[in-house]
Design a protein around this motif. Structure first.
Motif, PDB file in Angstrom:
ATOM      1  N   GLU A 186       0.837  -1.200   0.000  1.00  0.00           N
ATOM      2  CA  GLU A 186       0.000   0.000   0.000  1.00  0.00           C
ATOM      3  C   GLU A 186       0.875   1.255   0.000  1.00  0.00           C
ATOM      4  O   GLU A 186       1.932   1.290   0.620  1.00  0.00           O
ATOM      5  N   THR A 187       0.461   2.299  -0.712  1.00  0.00           N
ATOM      6  CA  THR A 187       1.179   3.582  -0.711  1.00  0.00           C
ATOM      7  C   THR A 187       0.238   4.688  -0.250  1.00  0.00           C
ATOM      8  O   THR A 187      -0.988   4.525  -0.264  1.00  0.00           O
ATOM      9  N   ARG A 188       0.835   5.811   0.137  1.00  0.00           N
ATOM     10  CA  ARG A 188       0.036   6.921   0.647  1.00  0.00           C
ATOM     11  C   ARG A 188       0.578   8.252   0.162  1.00  0.00           C
ATOM     12  O   ARG A 188       1.790   8.404  -0.062  1.00  0.00           O
ATOM     13  N   ASP A 189      -0.335   9.219   0.037  1.00  0.00           N
ATOM     14  CA  ASP A 189       0.028  10.617  -0.168  1.00  0.00           C
ATOM     15  C   ASP A 189      -0.178  11.311   1.173  1.00  0.00           C
ATOM     16  O   ASP A 189      -1.240  11.154   1.800  1.00  0.00           O
ATOM     17  N   PHE A 190       0.820  12.045   1.620  1.00  0.00           N
ATOM     18  CA  PHE A 190       0.624  12.801   2.867  1.00  0.00           C
ATOM     19  C   PHE A 190       1.420  14.097   2.828  1.00  0.00           C
ATOM     20  O   PHE A 190       2.387  14.249   2.072  1.00  0.00           O
ATOM     21  N   ASP A 515       3.991  12.063  -2.363  1.00  0.00           N
ATOM     22  CA  ASP A 515       2.998  11.331  -3.139  1.00  0.00           C
ATOM     23  C   ASP A 515       3.489   9.916  -3.421  1.00  0.00           C
ATOM     24  O   ASP A 515       4.664   9.697  -3.749  1.00  0.00           O
ATOM     25  N   GLY A 516       2.572   8.948  -3.306  1.00  0.00           N
ATOM     26  CA  GLY A 516       2.915   7.566  -3.606  1.00  0.00           C
ATOM     27  C   GLY A 516       4.009   7.007  -2.720  1.00  0.00           C
ATOM     28  O   GLY A 516       4.822   6.188  -3.163  1.00  0.00           O
ATOM     29  N   PHE A 517       4.023   7.421  -1.468  1.00  0.00           N
ATOM     30  CA  PHE A 517       5.085   6.987  -0.544  1.00  0.00           C
ATOM     31  C   PHE A 517       4.822   5.550  -0.107  1.00  0.00           C
ATOM     32  O   PHE A 517       3.731   5.199   0.336  1.00  0.00           O
ATOM     33  N   ALA A 518       5.837   4.694  -0.242  1.00  0.00           N
ATOM     34  CA  ALA A 518       5.695   3.272   0.088  1.00  0.00           C
ATOM     35  C   ALA A 518       5.926   3.036   1.573  1.00  0.00           C
ATOM     36  O   ALA A 518       6.633   3.782   2.237  1.00  0.00           O
ATOM     37  N   ASP A 539      -7.377   7.671   5.908  1.00  0.00           N
ATOM     38  CA  ASP A 539      -7.421   8.691   4.861  1.00  0.00           C
ATOM     39  C   ASP A 539      -8.096   9.957   5.394  1.00  0.00           C
ATOM     40  O   ASP A 539      -9.180   9.918   5.978  1.00  0.00           O
ATOM     41  N   GLY A 540      -7.418  11.109   5.198  1.00  0.00           N
ATOM     42  CA  GLY A 540      -7.962  12.388   5.625  1.00  0.00           C
ATOM     43  C   GLY A 540      -7.663  12.749   7.064  1.00  0.00           C
ATOM     44  O   GLY A 540      -7.946  13.880   7.491  1.00  0.00           O
ATOM     45  N   LYS A 541      -7.099  11.845   7.832  1.00  0.00           N
ATOM     46  CA  LYS A 541      -6.809  12.111   9.240  1.00  0.00           C
ATOM     47  C   LYS A 541      -5.407  12.692   9.402  1.00  0.00           C
ATOM     48  O   LYS A 541      -4.551  12.591   8.524  1.00  0.00           O
ATOM     49  N   SER A 542      -5.160  13.304  10.576  1.00  0.00           N
ATOM     50  CA  SER A 542      -3.870  13.926  10.861  1.00  0.00           C
ATOM     51  C   SER A 542      -3.381  13.478  12.226  1.00  0.00           C
ATOM     52  O   SER A 542      -4.151  12.930  13.031  1.00  0.00           O
ATOM     53  N   GLY A 543      -2.103  13.718  12.477  1.00  0.00           N
ATOM     54  CA  GLY A 543      -1.534  13.330  13.756  1.00  0.00           C
ATOM     55  C   GLY A 543      -0.319  14.172  14.090  1.00  0.00           C
ATOM     56  O   GLY A 543       0.344  14.735  13.213  1.00  0.00           O
ATOM     57  N   VAL A 544      -0.041  14.263  15.393  1.00  0.00           N
ATOM     58  CA  VAL A 544       1.125  14.981  15.901  1.00  0.00           C
ATOM     59  C   VAL A 544       2.218  13.973  16.209  1.00  0.00           C
ATOM     60  O   VAL A 544       1.965  12.913  16.780  1.00  0.00           O
ATOM     61  N   ILE A 545       3.442  14.308  15.835  1.00  0.00           N
ATOM     62  CA  ILE A 545       4.588  13.418  16.065  1.00  0.00           C
ATOM     63  C   ILE A 545       5.623  14.155  16.893  1.00  0.00           C
ATOM     64  O   ILE A 545       6.142  15.200  16.479  1.00  0.00           O
ATOM     65  N   ASP A 546       5.905  13.639  18.067  1.00  0.00           N
ATOM     66  CA  ASP A 546       6.937  14.181  18.959  1.00  0.00           C
ATOM     67  C   ASP A 546       8.145  13.255  18.834  1.00  0.00           C
ATOM     68  O   ASP A 546       8.151  12.155  19.378  1.00  0.00           O
ATOM     69  N   ALA A 547       9.153  13.698  18.092  1.00  0.00           N
ATOM     70  CA  ALA A 547      10.280  12.808  17.791  1.00  0.00           C
ATOM     71  C   ALA A 547      11.607  13.514  17.994  1.00  0.00           C
ATOM     72  O   ALA A 547      11.906  14.499  17.301  1.00  0.00           O
ATOM     73  N   ALA A 548      12.388  13.011  18.957  1.00  0.00           N
ATOM     74  CA  ALA A 548      13.752  13.496  19.173  1.00  0.00           C
ATOM     75  C   ALA A 548      13.804  15.014  19.277  1.00  0.00           C
ATOM     76  O   ALA A 548      14.597  15.690  18.616  1.00  0.00           O
ATOM     77  N   ALA A 549      12.931  15.570  20.126  1.00  0.00           N
ATOM     78  CA  ALA A 549      12.870  17.008  20.395  1.00  0.00           C
ATOM     79  C   ALA A 549      12.381  17.820  19.197  1.00  0.00           C
ATOM     80  O   ALA A 549      12.469  19.049  19.198  1.00  0.00           O
ATOM     81  N   ALA A 558      -4.280  10.799   0.826  1.00  0.00           N
ATOM     82  CA  ALA A 558      -4.887   9.721   0.038  1.00  0.00           C
ATOM     83  C   ALA A 558      -4.204   8.406   0.386  1.00  0.00           C
ATOM     84  O   ALA A 558      -3.025   8.360   0.720  1.00  0.00           O
ATOM     85  N   VAL A 559      -4.995   7.327   0.316  1.00  0.00           N
ATOM     86  CA  VAL A 559      -4.482   5.972   0.520  1.00  0.00           C
ATOM     87  C   VAL A 559      -4.672   5.205  -0.778  1.00  0.00           C
ATOM     88  O   VAL A 559      -5.782   5.143  -1.312  1.00  0.00           O
ATOM     89  N   HIS A 560      -3.578   4.646  -1.304  1.00  0.00           N
ATOM     90  CA  HIS A 560      -3.631   3.930  -2.580  1.00  0.00           C
ATOM     91  C   HIS A 560      -3.435   2.435  -2.343  1.00  0.00           C
ATOM     92  O   HIS A 560      -2.440   2.020  -1.733  1.00  0.00           O
TER      93      HIS A 560
END
Length: 615
Positions: A186-190, A515-518, A539-549, A558-560
């Motif tokens: 599966e691939t995704r656009d984000f 786009d089309g990220f594997a 698809d259409g959702k968002s999230g916060v990422i707390d990574a290494a400060a 999109a989800v492909h």
């Protein structure tokens, strides 16, 4: 997941634990010297687990692990990898299966046992046929009779029948395989935005005294001074005695002559050599090259080789032998041949001319003199080391030694953070860490040929530095932490806006779209958790990422679904692996159920006896 019988692939366990020992050199670790009073390390349903089988299996595992690591391991070292527990699980599981096979009346005929015995390489003579004398001798050296070995061989074959019956129907469920393949491909656009201090509504102000004090008190480990050792030392390095060294021209000239290949380099050529079976083939290839029908690289590729495979590197005329004259006659890069070589007729590609280089004695002097001086200095220190050691042994203080032996006297406040001066040497750091107040100063050699001795004068234990001493660092740390906290709060606001129908692109943030990220893709210079979160969101959702400060907000655009052809190809490659894993799980569960049903007893004293023999 149990690993009791993994990776055995139905192989005969007797052959596995016994034949490898026979081929490797027989016995080892005192396998047969346990005494008549100890015969088993436990039992499964009343069926004993033979002590010698356990010893042989341990021995084999140690050998296998040694081969894998490329260095011989002691039993104690192998134990650190959990070897004994793993082997015990395997051998108790095998005993449980042996008992079940016997209870069900599974067995094989004499002809099958005979076939297996005569197929074992260790029992064959020089002509490759079965040798009964070798058979008897090998078994006797292992403490087994022919009857005992053949009983075990028959039991192992019966166990193999049971194992195949248990796992024979194992197959990878089509729906599961298809789902895994579709998930993996599966691939995704984000869209991704990293929030930085400039994205905050207002700059982070300087901390108040109360806020700073609270942060400082909450993080004492960040401001703790490490243990500090007050050390006095004497030191003699090659540089310190250089002034005592004189090198005459004759010595320099001798060193120049000894290293003449370094200073006088003959003219060389960059050469590739393509060898042919005969001169006719070489001439035909050269004709194609001259006619422009094929490049030298194409001709090389047709032979199943790459240019790197035939590259000779920098070659002198003498190194090229009979081909040297023709190659060195070439003024420009090109291909010449056929010419002779030690491997047969060859075409040579000359790719560059390296002019001869000569460094005269006078020019080399500045290189030779420091090298010879340091070498002489090291020898001088070595000559003086015995006298220095005698003075130390005689009870002289370091101060006296420094004065008498013309050594450098110094003091250092040493901690784990110290790495300057003499503390740059690993040998000094090790000695400083281990020194006690009761130690007598010992002379120690340094990596560069120098010497030192030290005395521990006192130790200051770890202590939290006063706030005023670390104020600047504390302010910087508080500011980073406060900025990070406010960025997370800002990210939460951004996510709320996205949940209400907004997009990252319309919120005034700097964004990057993928786009089309594997699923197996890589985001350069970014935390791996970003891709993990992007594939965890719908698809259409968002999230916060707390990574290494660092703080990011990701929105899935999109989800492909996986490409059907790619997913099908992956599914085909996954089927055998998944089926094998399921078969292993089935066999492990079956074996565990047998052990629970039959009951397992363990004789730890017998196990300890085996381990003691292998130390």
């Amino acid at each position: 997941m149990s690993q009791k019988l993994r990776n055995k692939k139905g192989k005969n366990t007797v052959i596995w634990v016994l034949m490898a020992l026979m081929v490797a050199g027989l016995g080892g670790y005192g396998v047969t010297n346990f005494g008549a009073s100890i015969g088993a390390i436990g039992s499964v349903g009343g069926r004993e687990v033979d002590l010698r089988d356990y010893a042989r299996a341990l021995n084999q595992e140690v050998r296998a692990m040694s081969a894998q690591l490329g260095t011989p391991l002691t039993f104690a070292q192998a134990q650190q990898f959990g070897i004994s527990g793993r082997v015990q699980a395997q051998i108790f599981a095998a005993t449980a299966l042996d008992g079940e096979a016997a209870d069900r009346g599974l067995s094989v005929g004499d002809e099958e046992v005979r076939r297996q015995v005569t197929d074992i390489q260790a029992f064959k003579g020089l002509d490759g046929s079965f040798d009964r004398d070798a058979y008897k001798l090998t078994l006797r050296q292992e403490g087994l009779t022919e009857a005992e070995f053949e009983v075990r061989l028959r039991a192992d074959a019966a166990r193999g029948l049971l194992q195949r019956a248990v796992v024979g129907a194992a197959a990878a469920p089509e729906t599961f395989v298809t789902s895994v393949a579709g998930w993996a491909n599966e691939t995704r656009d984000f869209t991704l935005a990293e929030l930085i201090a400039a994205d905050l509504d207002a700059p982070v102000e300087a901390p108040t005294e109360e806020a700073l004090s609270a942060y400082y008190e909450a993080h004492p480990e960040d401001y703790t001074r490490p243990e500090t050792r007050h050390i006095t030392y004497v030191w003699l390095s090659p540089e310190m005695v250089q002034s005592e060294i004189e090198i005459d021209d004759a010595t320099l000239r001798a060193a120049y002559d000894a290293r003449i290949d370094e200073f006088v380099i003959p003219e060389k050529r960059l050469v590739e050599r393509l060898v042919f079976a005969n001169e006719d083939e070489a001439r035909a290839a050269k004709a194609r090259y001259d006619a422009g029908e094929a490049s030298f690289e194409q001709i090389t590729s047709e032979r199943g080789l790459a240019l790197a495979d035939i590259d000779l590197g920098e070659m002198s005329k003498e190194e090229l032998g009979d081909a040297g004259e023709a190659i060195f006659a070439m003024a420009e890069p090109g291909v010449v041949g056929p010419l002779p070589s030690t491997l047969g007729p060859a075409l040579y590609a000359m790719n560059g001319v390296l002019a001869a280089q000569e460094t005269t004695f006078e020019e080399a002097r500045d290189t030779l003199l420091p090298d010879l001086t340091i070498d002489r200095a090291r020898r001088l220190i070595l000559d003086r080391s015995e006298g220095i050691a005698d003075v130390l042994a005689g009870g002289s203080t370091l101060e006296q030694v420094a004065e008498e032996q013309k050594m450098q006297l110094g003091q250092i406040d040493f901690s784990a953070e110290t790495s300057e001066g003499i503390a740059a040497y690993a040998a000094f750091r090790d000695a400083a860490k281990q020194a006690t107040a009761d130690d007598f100063p010992q002379l120690v050699e340094l990596e560069d040929g120098g010497l030192f001795a030290l005395r521990l004068d006192g130790i200051d234990p770890p202590a939290v530095r006063p706030l005023d001493e670390v104020r600047a660092a504390a302010v910087a740390d508080w500011t980073r932490a406060e900025t990070h906290s406010r960025l997370l709060a800002k990210a939460a606001e951004v996510q709320a806006a996205l949940d209400n129908g907004g997009t990252l692109a319309t919120l005034g943030l700097v964004t990057t779209r993928y786009d089309g990220f594997a699923r197996s893709g890589h985001l350069a210079d970014l935390p791996a958790s970003i891709a993990e979160r992007a594939f965890a969101l719908e698809d259409g959702k968002s999230g916060v990422i707390d990574a290494a400060a660092r703080v990011f907000v990701v929105q899935v655009d999109a989800v492909h679904a996986a490409d059907p052809a790619e997913a099908a190809a992956l599914a085909d490659s996954l089927k055998p692996r998944i089926a094998q894993s399921i078969a292993g799980d089935m066999l492990d569960m079956f074996t565990t159920a047998l052990e629970n049903e039959k009951g397992v007893t363990v004789d730890q004293a017998a196990i300890n006896a085996v381990h003691a023999q292998m130390q």
